[in-house]
Design an enzyme around this catalytic site. Sequence first.
Site, mmCIF file in Angstrom:
data_model
loop_
_atom_site.group_PDB
_atom_site.id
_atom_site.type_symbol
_atom_site.label_atom_id
_atom_site.label_comp_id
_atom_site.label_asym_id
_atom_site.label_seq_id
_atom_site.Cartn_x
_atom_site.Cartn_y
_atom_site.Cartn_z
ATOM 1 C CB THR A 1 -2.569 -8.723 -0.848
ATOM 2 O OG1 THR A 1 -1.835 -8.530 -2.370
ATOM 3 C CG2 THR A 1 -1.952 -10.016 -0.350
ATOM 4 C CG ASN B 1 -8.661 -11.731 0.546
ATOM 5 O OD1 ASN B 1 -9.845 -11.533 0.475
ATOM 6 N ND2 ASN B 1 -7.595 -11.492 -0.090
ATOM 7 C CG ASN C 1 -1.952 -1.145 1.177
ATOM 8 O OD1 ASN C 1 -2.029 -1.865 -0.056
ATOM 9 N ND2 ASN C 1 -2.644 -1.587 2.294
ATOM 10 C CB VAL C 2 1.153 3.855 -2.113
ATOM 11 C CG1 VAL C 2 1.788 3.108 -3.093
ATOM 12 C CG2 VAL C 2 -0.209 4.282 -2.798
ATOM 13 C CG ASP C 3 -2.850 3.169 2.839
ATOM 14 O OD1 ASP C 3 -3.681 2.388 2.428
ATOM 15 O OD2 ASP C 3 -1.959 3.136 3.436
ATOM 16 C CB CYS D 1 15.820 19.540 -13.579
ATOM 17 S SG CYS D 1 14.642 18.630 -13.458
ATOM 18 C CB CYS E 1 12.497 15.383 -9.855
ATOM 19 S SG CYS E 1 12.777 16.048 -11.827
ATOM 20 C CG HIS F 1 4.091 -1.484 -4.713
ATOM 21 N ND1 HIS F 1 2.830 -2.335 -4.754
ATOM 22 C CD2 HIS F 1 4.984 -2.428 -4.994
ATOM 23 C CE1 HIS F 1 3.048 -3.535 -5.097
ATOM 24 N NE2 HIS F 1 4.448 -3.526 -5.468
ATOM 25 C CB CYS G 1 12.044 19.269 -10.676
ATOM 26 S SG CYS G 1 13.544 19.422 -9.943
HETATM 27 C C1 BV8 Z 1 8.483 -4.996 -11.750
HETATM 28 C C2 BV8 Z 1 1.735 1.523 -6.597
HETATM 29 C C3 BV8 Z 1 10.353 -5.160 -12.989
HETATM 30 C C4 BV8 Z 1 1.127 2.618 -7.875
HETATM 31 C C5 BV8 Z 1 1.312 -0.588 -7.575
HETATM 32 C C6 BV8 Z 1 6.509 -11.041 -12.949
HETATM 33 C C7 BV8 Z 1 7.856 -10.560 -12.395
HETATM 34 C C8 BV8 Z 1 8.070 -9.198 -12.213
HETATM 35 C C9 BV8 Z 1 7.019 -8.393 -12.685
HETATM 36 C C10 BV8 Z 1 6.171 -8.794 -13.417
HETATM 37 C C11 BV8 Z 1 5.865 -10.343 -13.474
HETATM 38 N N1 BV8 Z 1 4.554 -10.561 -13.938
HETATM 39 C C12 BV8 Z 1 4.114 -9.360 -14.444
HETATM 40 C C13 BV8 Z 1 4.811 -8.297 -14.045
HETATM 41 C C14 BV8 Z 1 4.712 -6.929 -13.976
HETATM 42 C C15 BV8 Z 1 3.825 -6.142 -12.989
HETATM 43 C C16 BV8 Z 1 2.555 -6.847 -12.282
HETATM 44 O O1 BV8 Z 1 2.685 -7.706 -11.468
HETATM 45 N N2 BV8 Z 1 1.634 -7.093 -13.112
HETATM 46 C C17 BV8 Z 1 0.478 -7.895 -12.662
HETATM 47 C C18 BV8 Z 1 -0.806 -6.949 -12.963
HETATM 48 C C19 BV8 Z 1 0.463 -9.048 -13.414
HETATM 49 N N3 BV8 Z 1 4.664 -5.900 -12.000
HETATM 50 C C20 BV8 Z 1 5.331 -4.805 -12.036
HETATM 51 O O2 BV8 Z 1 5.234 -4.085 -12.943
HETATM 52 C C21 BV8 Z 1 6.184 -4.444 -10.932
HETATM 53 N N4 BV8 Z 1 7.769 -3.871 -11.505
HETATM 54 O O3 BV8 Z 1 8.502 -6.082 -11.538
HETATM 55 O O4 BV8 Z 1 9.379 -4.325 -12.694
HETATM 56 C C22 BV8 Z 1 11.427 -4.321 -13.485
HETATM 57 C C23 BV8 Z 1 12.675 -4.726 -12.915
HETATM 58 C C24 BV8 Z 1 13.720 -4.069 -13.420
HETATM 59 C C25 BV8 Z 1 13.643 -2.970 -14.232
HETATM 60 C C26 BV8 Z 1 12.223 -2.563 -14.648
HETATM 61 C C27 BV8 Z 1 11.347 -3.490 -14.169
HETATM 62 C C28 BV8 Z 1 5.798 -3.160 -10.279
HETATM 63 C C29 BV8 Z 1 4.374 -3.510 -9.458
HETATM 64 C C30 BV8 Z 1 4.050 -2.136 -8.631
HETATM 65 C C31 BV8 Z 1 2.904 -1.379 -9.177
HETATM 66 N N5 BV8 Z 1 2.209 -0.339 -8.171
HETATM 67 N N6 BV8 Z 1 1.097 0.357 -6.882
HETATM 68 C C32 BV8 Z 1 -0.411 3.113 -7.084
HETATM 69 O O5 BV8 Z 1 -0.547 2.682 -5.878
HETATM 70 O O6 BV8 Z 1 -0.782 3.784 -7.890
HETATM 71 S S1 BV8 Z 1 0.742 -2.052 -7.368
HETATM 72 C C33 BV8 Z 1 -1.127 -1.961 -6.599
HETATM 73 O O7 BV8 Z 1 -1.550 -3.240 -6.630
HETATM 74 C C34 BV8 Z 1 -0.937 -1.558 -5.043
HETATM 75 O O8 BV8 Z 1 0.015 -1.326 -4.833
HETATM 76 C C35 BV8 Z 1 -1.579 -2.698 -4.485
HETATM 77 O O9 BV8 Z 1 -1.157 -2.861 -3.234
HETATM 78 C C36 BV8 Z 1 -1.087 -3.885 -5.388
HETATM 79 C C37 BV8 Z 1 -1.653 -5.263 -5.045
HETATM 80 O O10 BV8 Z 1 -3.200 -5.251 -5.280
HETATM 81 P P1 BV8 Z 1 -3.714 -5.590 -3.744
HETATM 82 O O11 BV8 Z 1 -2.973 -4.753 -2.642
HETATM 83 O O12 BV8 Z 1 -3.628 -6.929 -3.693
HETATM 84 O O13 BV8 Z 1 -5.125 -5.014 -3.999
HETATM 85 P P2 BV8 Z 1 -6.280 -5.895 -4.870
HETATM 86 O O14 BV8 Z 1 -7.379 -4.641 -5.160
HETATM 87 O O15 BV8 Z 1 -5.842 -6.341 -5.997
HETATM 88 O O16 BV8 Z 1 -7.002 -6.836 -3.857
HETATM 89 C C38 BV8 Z 1 -7.420 -6.493 -2.456
HETATM 90 C C39 BV8 Z 1 -7.632 -7.628 -1.825
HETATM 91 O O17 BV8 Z 1 -8.254 -7.379 -0.462
HETATM 92 C C40 BV8 Z 1 -8.806 -8.635 -2.283
HETATM 93 O O18 BV8 Z 1 -8.032 -10.054 -2.540
HETATM 94 C C41 BV8 Z 1 -9.767 -8.680 -1.335
HETATM 95 O O19 BV8 Z 1 -10.530 -9.586 -1.432
HETATM 96 C C42 BV8 Z 1 -9.340 -8.256 -0.289
HETATM 97 N N7 BV8 Z 1 -10.047 -7.391 0.722
HETATM 98 C C43 BV8 Z 1 -11.233 -6.739 0.488
HETATM 99 N N8 BV8 Z 1 -11.481 -6.236 1.675
HETATM 100 C C44 BV8 Z 1 -10.802 -6.668 2.569
HETATM 101 C C45 BV8 Z 1 -9.767 -7.647 2.012
HETATM 102 N N9 BV8 Z 1 -9.062 -8.154 2.846
HETATM 103 C C46 BV8 Z 1 -8.974 -8.275 4.186
HETATM 104 N N10 BV8 Z 1 -9.903 -7.342 4.639
HETATM 105 C C47 BV8 Z 1 -10.792 -6.595 4.121
HETATM 106 N N11 BV8 Z 1 -11.535 -5.904 4.793
#
Ligand code: BV8
Length: 256
Positions: free
Chosen positions: A199, A224, A113-115, A161, A138, A130, A158
């Site tokens: 998650t 969850n 989370n980012v919150d 720059c 910047c 994250h 920025c």
């Molecule tokens: C990277 C910040 C490499 C921004 C976010 C394999 C390996 C590496 C990368 C990948 C890979 N496969 C795919 C990728 C690419 C990608 C990826 O994973 N894509 C997915 C969609 C398939 N990953 C990336 O791009 C990552 N970068 O690996 O770079 C690299 C290396 C070197 C050089 C260049 C590149 C970067 C990923 C980070 C993205 N940024 N957030 C912003 O917030 O604006 S991710 C975003 O999703 C949030 O951070 C969030 O936390 C995150 C995950 O989602 P969840 O937290 O799980 O939230 P979600 O809504 O999905 O689920 C909520 C859950 O809560 C549900 O299950 C629900 O049932 C449950 N729930 C609901 N209510 C409750 C509850 N649980 C408990 N109590 C409740 N009351």
Amino acid sequence: MDPSNGVQIPQRLVELLHSAPSIAVLTGAGISAESGVPTFRQKQIGQSQNGLWSRYDPEELATPQAFRRNPELVWRWYTWRRELISGVAPNAGHQALVEMEQHFPQFTLITQNVDGLHQQAGSRRVIELHGNIQRNKCFAENRVVGSWSETGEIPPRCPVCGGMLRPDVVWFGEPLPQDALESAWKAASTCQVFFSIGTSGIVEPAASLPYIALHTGAVVVEINPNPTPLTAQATYVLPGPAGSVLPVLLAALSRA
Ligand code: BV8
């Protein structure tokens, strides 16, 4: 009122926790849901999505490409999210994790989370995989910027720059902070119990952390209300909202 909220904590898990020197916790958007922060992939039950949130897919806005294409739209989306977050408070789930921290010699809280709600609740050591929406950097220099002169331009510039400012969060396609990721990998591979809380387990590389824990012999607990890809492999599944389950888990820990 039944204090257990109908939540059953397996006695064996409580015993394991009592003998565990090291605990790791991974949280996602679900732990902030009960504070009123919409999750990424699941429409809030009972609430109609309004504003920017419903019109755009976060995975399409949270990318460097989207920012280059329409920096004003992306900046406004984050401003909307920041304002939403500034109006909410940590919930009982965040609070229970603050108190759980005191129960263990080693307790590592890793969040996607980012919150900033874990820190606001009082968690002392939080690994932000994250980034944090309250910080800006910047876009050109990739350096955090704390203040700038408001000219009304969106996004702001920025002061060093003149490049565009962006939120200090990790976008899709961007690498995670290496030190945060390495600390998370270390915690996952050395803990006795790993909690995956709120998650969907879709976003990598964070989603691999519970499997690292499993492969090094740790017990994995999922909290969850819905099933996820991890559910079938988790040692224990505590189905329910974190705000209900975690206080009951904490009470069970404090009792025994
Ligand atoms: C990277 C910040 C490499 C921004 C976010 C394999 C390996 C590496 C990368 C990948 C890979 N496969 C795919 C990728 C690419 C990608 C990826 O994973 N894509 C997915 C969609 C398939 N990953 C990336 O791009 C990552 N970068 O690996 O770079 C690299 C290396 C070197 C050089 C260049 C590149 C970067 C990923 C980070 C993205 N940024 N957030 C912003 O917030 O604006 S991710 C975003 O999703 C949030 O951070 C969030 O936390 C995150 C995950 O989602 P969840 O937290 O799980 O939230 P979600 O809504 O999905 O689920 C909520 C859950 O809560 C549900 O299950 C629900 O049932 C449950 N729930 C609901 N209510 C409750 C509850 N649980 C408990 N109590 C409740 N009351």
